[in-house]
Design a protein around this motif. Structure first.
Motif, PDB file in Angstrom:
ATOM      1  N   GLU A 125     -11.661  -1.968   4.972  1.00 12.63           N
ATOM      2  CA  GLU A 125     -12.453  -2.575   3.900  1.00 12.63           C
ATOM      3  C   GLU A 125     -12.992  -3.932   4.326  1.00 12.63           C
ATOM      4  N   ASN A 168       0.833  -1.211   0.000  1.00 15.69           N
ATOM      5  CA  ASN A 168       0.000   0.000   0.000  1.00 15.69           C
ATOM      6  C   ASN A 168       0.861   1.253   0.000  1.00 15.69           C
ATOM      7  N   GLY A 199       1.636   7.309  -6.464  1.00 16.10           N
ATOM      8  CA  GLY A 199       0.375   7.903  -6.889  1.00 16.10           C
ATOM      9  C   GLY A 199      -0.636   6.899  -7.388  1.00 16.10           C
ATOM     10  N   ARG A 200      -0.468   5.636  -6.994  1.00 12.98           N
ATOM     11  CA  ARG A 200      -1.371   4.586  -7.438  1.00 12.98           C
ATOM     12  C   ARG A 200      -2.332   4.188  -6.320  1.00 12.98           C
ATOM     13  N   LYS A 201      -3.391   3.513  -6.696  1.00 11.01           N
ATOM     14  CA  LYS A 201      -4.402   3.078  -5.748  1.00 11.01           C
ATOM     15  C   LYS A 201      -3.836   1.984  -4.841  1.00 11.01           C
ATOM     16  N   PRO A 202      -4.081   2.064  -3.510  1.00 13.64           N
ATOM     17  CA  PRO A 202      -3.586   1.029  -2.602  1.00 13.64           C
ATOM     18  C   PRO A 202      -4.268  -0.318  -2.842  1.00 13.64           C
ATOM     19  N   SER A 212      -7.839  -1.379   2.010  1.00 14.35           N
ATOM     20  CA  SER A 212      -7.936  -0.542   3.201  1.00 14.35           C
ATOM     21  C   SER A 212      -8.148  -1.459   4.398  1.00 14.35           C
ATOM     22  N   LEU A 228       2.718   1.788  -3.311  1.00 16.06           N
ATOM     23  CA  LEU A 228       1.805   2.203  -4.378  1.00 16.06           C
ATOM     24  C   LEU A 228       1.385   3.663  -4.198  1.00 16.06           C
ATOM     25  N   GLN A 229       1.100   4.064  -2.971  1.00 15.93           N
ATOM     26  CA  GLN A 229       0.672   5.438  -2.715  1.00 15.93           C
ATOM     27  C   GLN A 229       1.776   6.439  -3.025  1.00 15.93           C
ATOM     28  N   THR A 259      -0.664  -7.186  -8.406  1.00 14.95           N
ATOM     29  CA  THR A 259      -0.272  -5.784  -8.525  1.00 14.95           C
ATOM     30  C   THR A 259       1.239  -5.591  -8.475  1.00 14.95           C
ATOM     31  N   ARG A 297      -4.004 -10.109  -4.332  1.00 16.99           N
ATOM     32  CA  ARG A 297      -3.855  -8.714  -4.759  1.00 16.99           C
ATOM     33  C   ARG A 297      -2.386  -8.315  -4.849  1.00 16.99           C
TER      34      ARG A 297
END
Length: 294
Positions: free
Chosen positions: A111, A95, A102-105, A108, A98-99, A160, A156
């Motif tokens: 979540e 996470n 600038g990418r989506k984690p 969460s 990726l952040q 990713t 995931r």
């Protein structure tokens, strides 16, 4: 030679370990206590025990030789569910990476991930939990020790970040598959599968279902010392430490070795992520199904 062992903690560890082995009808066991901020081993016990003063008795009897191995160092094993905090740590690190780009984690912690279906690519049989949970967040997934939740995070991660990123996180960040270099002989490095590498029987070490097994502590071999080292990194705010038994060596007033200043080494986990993991791990001791973020 000045050791790091605390004789009071050592006595307690030996006594309680012996009681536990007897109560469970086990053949043996071992226990390690380490200061998570310095890496000093405070107690290292095993049952059946071995008295080095009587070494002839043990080494001349093949039935007793097994007792002479310091099993927390020499014996590797599949850790199972105690590995799940490491899986969470790697997912949180993904996470973070990726952040920064600038990418989506990946996910969460709040979540609610569907955990009623345990079918994963490459597996002939579904993964199962102790009981069916329709949805779990991170804290509840650790409390319930959900295999499905952890495997979905692994899915995931590899989709990713890739298989090799996953393995590098296990080995380079958490020191698995490598010796800790504690001052004891016959240390096992354990084993982390390698993508593309073949077993002696010609089968791939890392196949399609491997990440899902790793996520729940299988298809990986660790030692007790490695696990203590990794849990210490979570407990101390994200730093690696060097496990060690020798505090200082002095000869004729000359200090030959001084490890009293050994402490926190490189950071492997953000402090905020470490706090989040500690909060999640506390839920393992709690009853009920309501869960708030710590």
């Amino acid at each position: 030679i000045y050791l790091t062992i605390n004789l009071y903690l050592q006595a307690i560890a030996e006594s309680e370990l012996k009681k536990g082995v007897q109560a469970s009808g086990a053949r043996g066991g071992w226990a390690v206590m380490m200061d998570p901020f310095t890496g000093e081993i405070l107690a290292l016990a095993q049952e059946p025990s071995f008295n080095p003063v009587c070494y002839k008795k043990y080494y001349n009897d093949p039935s007793l030789q097994e007792w002479t191995r310091v099993k927390a160092v020499s014996d590797s094993f599949e850790p199972g569910s105690i590995f799940k905090p490491i899986t969470l740590a790697i997912a949180l690190k993904a996470n973070e990476e990726l952040q920064k780009k600038g990418r989506k984690p990946l996910f969460s912690p709040d979540e609610k991930i569907a955990t009623s279906n345990g079918w994963f690519p490459g597996r002939a049989a579904p993964l199962k939990d102790g009981r069916v949970h329709s949805y779990l967040n991170m804290n509840l997934a650790l409390q319930k020790s959900s295999n499905i939740y952890m495997a979905k995070l692994a899915e995931r991660i590899v989709h990713t970040m890739g298989d090799r990123w996953y393995r590098a996180a296990l080995c380079d960040q958490f020191g698995l598959g490598k010796k800790t270099h504690i001052e004891l002989p016959a240390e096992s490095p354990g084993l982390v599968p390698t993508p593309g590498k073949l077993h002696p029987n010609g089968k791939l070490e890392w196949s399609l279902p491997t990440p899902y097994s790793l996520a729940i502590g299988y298809n990986v071999l660790v030692t007790g010392i490695q696990m203590v080292m990794d849990y210490a990194a979570i407990a101390n705010g994200g730093y690696r430490v060097q496990p060690h038994l020798v505090r200082k060596i002095v000869r004729d007033r000359e200090v030959l070795l001084d490890q009293t200043r050994l402490g926190l080494l490189e950071r492997i986990l953000d402090a905020g992520l470490a706090r989040e993991l500690v909060g999640a791990m506390k839920y393992v001791t709690k009853e009920g199904c309501l869960c708030k973020r710590a």
